[in-house]
Design an enzyme around this catalytic site. Structure first.
Site, short mmCIF file in Angstrom:
data_model
loop_
_atom_site.label_atom_id
_atom_site.label_comp_id
_atom_site.label_asym_id
_atom_site.label_seq_id
_atom_site.Cartn_x
_atom_site.Cartn_y
_atom_site.Cartn_z
N HIS A 1 3.76 2.49 13.09
CA HIS A 1 2.74 3.44 13.55
C HIS A 1 3.22 4.25 14.76
O HIS A 1 2.43 4.82 15.49
CB HIS A 1 1.42 2.73 13.89
CG HIS A 1 0.76 2.08 12.72
ND1 HIS A 1 -0.53 1.57 12.76
CD2 HIS A 1 1.20 1.84 11.46
CE1 HIS A 1 -0.84 1.04 11.59
NE2 HIS A 1 0.21 1.20 10.79
N HIS B 1 0.84 -1.21 0.00
CA HIS B 1 0.00 0.00 0.00
C HIS B 1 0.87 1.24 0.00
O HIS B 1 1.97 1.25 0.56
CB HIS B 1 -0.98 0.01 1.18
CG HIS B 1 -0.35 -0.02 2.55
ND1 HIS B 1 0.00 1.13 3.22
CD2 HIS B 1 -0.04 -1.05 3.37
CE1 HIS B 1 0.50 0.80 4.41
NE2 HIS B 1 0.49 -0.51 4.52
N GLU C 1 -5.03 1.76 2.76
CA GLU C 1 -4.95 0.53 3.56
C GLU C 1 -5.04 0.84 5.03
O GLU C 1 -5.66 0.09 5.81
CB GLU C 1 -3.64 -0.20 3.23
CG GLU C 1 -3.56 -1.64 3.76
CD GLU C 1 -3.00 -1.75 5.17
OE1 GLU C 1 -3.02 -2.87 5.72
OE2 GLU C 1 -2.53 -0.73 5.73
N GLU C 2 -4.42 1.94 5.44
CA GLU C 2 -4.39 2.31 6.86
C GLU C 2 -5.72 2.86 7.35
O GLU C 2 -5.85 3.20 8.52
CB GLU C 2 -3.27 3.34 7.11
CG GLU C 2 -1.87 2.88 6.74
CD GLU C 2 -1.32 1.82 7.69
OE1 GLU C 2 -2.08 1.31 8.53
OE2 GLU C 2 -0.12 1.49 7.57
N ASP D 1 6.40 0.84 6.79
CA ASP D 1 5.06 0.30 6.57
C ASP D 1 4.34 1.27 5.64
O ASP D 1 3.79 2.24 6.10
CB ASP D 1 4.35 0.17 7.92
CG ASP D 1 2.89 -0.25 7.79
OD1 ASP D 1 2.51 -0.77 6.73
OD2 ASP D 1 2.13 -0.03 8.76
N ASP E 1 3.78 -6.87 3.63
CA ASP E 1 3.27 -5.87 4.58
C ASP E 1 3.08 -6.44 5.99
O ASP E 1 2.03 -6.27 6.61
CB ASP E 1 1.94 -5.29 4.07
CG ASP E 1 1.45 -4.12 4.90
OD1 ASP E 1 2.28 -3.46 5.56
OD2 ASP E 1 0.23 -3.87 4.90
#
Length: 374
Positions: A344, A76, A139-140, A106, A163
């Site tokens: 994150h 992504h 995606e997030e 990520d 991922d």
């Protein structure tokens, strides 16, 4: 065989192009130009009309050189916040941000691996079937982009999402079905100091129901959580309404259904007993999957890992990824770890040797499939 210096240079360039969720447009334009320069056909879907996000999904295709299976890799393009103005730094063979933002490994580590794999395939004249590279938006934000992607555009029937965090070697063999629950409890307002007896507290209804509810880790395959509770207008008013948001995840379809039923029944029973009213909406976010050692993509990844000197670690995930949607749409897909850690957060990092192993693995998968041509 992997060009370590080039791989790192590509990764460092990618993470410095901002692409927070819903603001992927500038990065998408870069990707279109980069993949076209590598000689791939680049297709752009029309998912922006459905998602309202900053870009469409991309499908980049490298034509086959031999009669082998078509396969795909997927990543992504969006990142979480804070992801603007990332300044990557290398210290002791590890890449970090400067501590004020995420690193965006990520999932830009996955995209860097894609690019290096294509470059290796072309430089080594590696025989391969059609290779497709799907790069999604959003995606997030609940896998929004891939949910809107038209799978009929693809030639490949199976593939690999790049991922997952942790050292290279992990293969995701299970992922849960995920439902979101929206619960609205309605009581009756009354003055809390003068006549509270005339009120029905929506909060008390919720509290009584929740106190009897199984939450957290239900079993090895199932979790449930109430994450948001909102309500009330003033301390001197018996709370008339409570709004809650909850979720259920399970690898087992039976446990998934049983947990949702358990939560609904307790909320509904308690509300009825206390004279309130309730509405509950269940929204299935994505479906789950469960593989075994004989699953084709698991076998391919396991053999590829062995070829680069690594032992496969089969993992069951508690979270979803774009692989969940590919599997729902009939495209057998596993998710592979590519080395990043502490995603994150502003402490995110990736060891360069893990990034290198990720590229070795992806290239070896292409080789493995390419040698099985009919």
């Amino acid at each position: 065989m992997i060009n370590r210096e080039r791989l790192v240079e590509t990764f460092m360039e990618l993470v410095q192009i901002d692409s927070e969720t819903k603001h992927e447009g500038h990065f998408q334009a870069y990707l279109i130009a980069r993949f076209k320069a590598l000689g791939l056909e680049v297709l752009e879907d029309d998912s922006m009309a459905k998602t309202g996000f900053g870009a469409n999904n991309l499908l980049c295709r490298l034509p086959a050189t031999t009669n082998a299976d078509a396969i795909f890799f997927s990543c992504h393009m969006d990142t979480v916040t804070p992801g603007v103005g990332i300044k990557p730094q290398i210290k002791d063979d590890v890449i970090y941000s400067d501590g004020t933002t995420i690193l965006a490994a990520d999932d830009k580590a996955g995209i860097a691996i894609m690019i290096e794999t294509i470059q290796q395939v072309k430089e080594q004249n590696t025989p391969h079937g059609t290779l497709e590279f799907v790069i999604s938006v959003g995606e997030e934000s609940g896998l929004i982009g891939i949910k809107a992607f038209d799978m009929s555009l693809m030639q490949a029937d199976y593939g690999f999402v790049l991922d997952t965090g942790g050292p290279v070697g992990s293969i995701t063999v299970g992922s849960p079905t995920h439902a979101g629950l929206e619960i609205n409890i309605h009581g009756a307002a009354a003055h809390a100091g003068i006549e509270p007896e005339k009120g029905i507290s929506a909060l008390e209804i919720a509290a009584k129901a929740i106190s009897q509810m199984k939450l957290g880790r239900i079993d090895f395959e199932t979790t449930a959580n109430i994450g948001i509770i909102e309500g009330g207008t003033a301390t001197n008013i018996v709370m008339e309404n409570v709004r809650m948001r909850a979720e259920v995840r399970s690898i087992s379809s039976e446990s998934y259904e049983a947990q949702i039923k358990h939560m609904k029944e307790l909320f509904e029973k308690t509300t009825a007993e206390m004279g309130g009213a309730i509405t509950i909406k269940v929204d299935k976010m994505y479906g789950g999957f469960r593989f075994n050692d004989e699953t084709h993509v698991v076998q391919i990844a396991t053999k590829a890992l062995a070829a680069i000197g690594l032992k496969a670690n089969h993992e069951v995930s508690g979270g979803g990824s774009d692989a969940s949607i590919f599997n729902e749409q009939g495209k057998e897909t596993t998710n592979l770890s590519i080395g990043y850690e502490k995603i994150h957060t502003v402490h995110e990092y990736i060891p360069i040797h893990e990034l290198e192993k990720g590229a070795e693995l992806a290239y070896e998968i292409v080789k493995q499939v390419g040698t099985t041509a009919d």
